[in-house]
Write an enzyme that holds these catalytic residues in place. Sequence first.
Site, short mmCIF file in Angstrom:
data_model
loop_
_atom_site.label_atom_id
_atom_site.label_comp_id
_atom_site.label_asym_id
_atom_site.label_seq_id
_atom_site.Cartn_x
_atom_site.Cartn_y
_atom_site.Cartn_z
NE ARG A 130 43.39 42.59 54.33
CZ ARG A 130 43.72 42.01 53.18
NH1 ARG A 130 43.39 40.76 52.96
NH2 ARG A 130 44.38 42.67 52.24
CG HIS A 176 43.36 47.22 49.70
ND1 HIS A 176 44.36 47.27 50.66
CD2 HIS A 176 43.47 45.99 49.11
CE1 HIS A 176 45.05 46.14 50.63
NE2 HIS A 176 44.53 45.35 49.71
CD GLN A 214 46.46 45.68 45.73
OE1 GLN A 214 46.46 44.81 46.56
NE2 GLN A 214 47.18 45.60 44.62
CG ASP A 216 38.98 43.57 43.65
OD1 ASP A 216 39.47 42.43 43.82
OD2 ASP A 216 38.60 44.27 44.62
CB CYS A 258 44.16 43.99 44.11
SG CYS A 258 42.50 43.35 44.39
NE ARG A 261 50.00 45.26 48.49
CZ ARG A 261 48.97 44.67 49.10
NH1 ARG A 261 48.20 43.85 48.44
NH2 ARG A 261 48.71 44.92 50.39
N1 CP Z 1 45.61 42.15 47.24
C1 CP Z 1 45.60 41.81 48.54
O1 CP Z 1 45.48 42.66 49.43
O2 CP Z 1 45.78 40.49 48.76
P1 CP Z 1 45.56 39.74 50.15
O3 CP Z 1 44.10 39.83 50.46
O4 CP Z 1 46.02 38.33 49.91
O5 CP Z 1 46.38 40.44 51.19
N1 NVA Z 2 37.86 43.71 47.11
C1 NVA Z 2 38.59 42.59 47.66
C2 NVA Z 2 40.04 42.88 47.72
C3 NVA Z 2 40.90 41.79 48.24
C4 NVA Z 2 42.35 42.16 48.32
C5 NVA Z 2 38.05 42.26 49.04
O1 NVA Z 2 37.79 43.19 49.82
O2 NVA Z 2 37.87 41.08 49.33
#
Ligand code: CP
Ligand code: NVA
Length: 319
Positions: A116, A143, A146, A238, A278, A306
């Site tokens: 990440r 993402h 997701q 989101d 998400c 997930r």
């Molecule tokens: N939806 C998602 O990726 O959640 P986290 O940021 O908690 O991993």
């Molecule tokens: N758009 C959000 C998604 C989190 C899973 C972010 O990037 O923070």
Amino acid sequence: MNLSDASTQRAAGQVQHFLSVSQFTLMELEALLELATRLKHDHLHGGNEPVLRGKTLALLFQKPSLRTRVSFEMAMRHLGGSALTLLPGEVSVGKRETVADAARVLSGYVDGIMARMSSHTQLLKLAHNATVPVINGLTDYNHPAQAFCDMFTMREEFGRLEGLKLGYVGDGNNVATSLLAACMLLGIHFYIACPAGYELSRSVIARALELRGSAATELVETTSAAQAVADADVVYTDAWISMGQEDEATERMKVFPPYQVNNSLLARAKRGARVMHCLPAHRGDEITDDVADGPQSLLFVQAHNRLHGQKAIVAHFLR
Ligand code: CP
Ligand code: NVA
């Protein structure tokens, strides 16, 4: 150095990374969805075969996570492998040492890296220099893990994907980018409502249109939340302020409130439409409690799925 997803795949020779939804053909994506279905079935009926026995996955985080971290870790464990979580600050990748050096070092220790990263360019650098598969666990750009799991949830819920309509309301962000690509590939009509200035980029739209198998698959951009959700099978939203955008909070909070998913907006969607997010949710901002916890909500189904989606990804890329 060209850091496009395709050149990164080529430079890495035999190593296959999971960097974006758009790297898949329709057949590959459908096979992966089928694998997730089978792995979920096995999980619920006696447990998974240990197909990743002895395999290890590093989970490298530059940003916080609940779902991505735990679902990948449990996915590895259920398939007989193990995962090692490296939290932001522990490795300080890109600060304490270069992303390229971290990729080379980790490649000697583990069989795969789920990362990440704050910047998508950095993720591509990681993949370019790794000799083990790199799995995208979210960047500022997309993402895909997701979106893949969300397609799995929708397929499970509706029994089909082609011809459904997804109405996305809110920020044209990383999650929207991957959902759009998945929808175009799978023949799902995608309507997106964003405030002016927060739309998906022209290059994201152009790339997604190239993925369409048929011109009958609609892609409609609007500033009207009501138009995006009209007759939709799925209403998706989101966060208005994604991780890393905290200093834009004041500005964003001025323009996003008309894009809240609440009962009156949901009433415009198809009767019985499903609501997806998400997570993490910012209740009272992009979604109200009554919708998030209401009978049409799929929020926790998709969070739980997930696990099964991630299993398909690691089983495919690490074997
Ligand atoms: N939806 C998602 O990726 O959640 P986290 O940021 O908690 O991993
Ligand atoms: N758009 C959000 C998604 C989190 C899973 C972010 O990037 O923070």
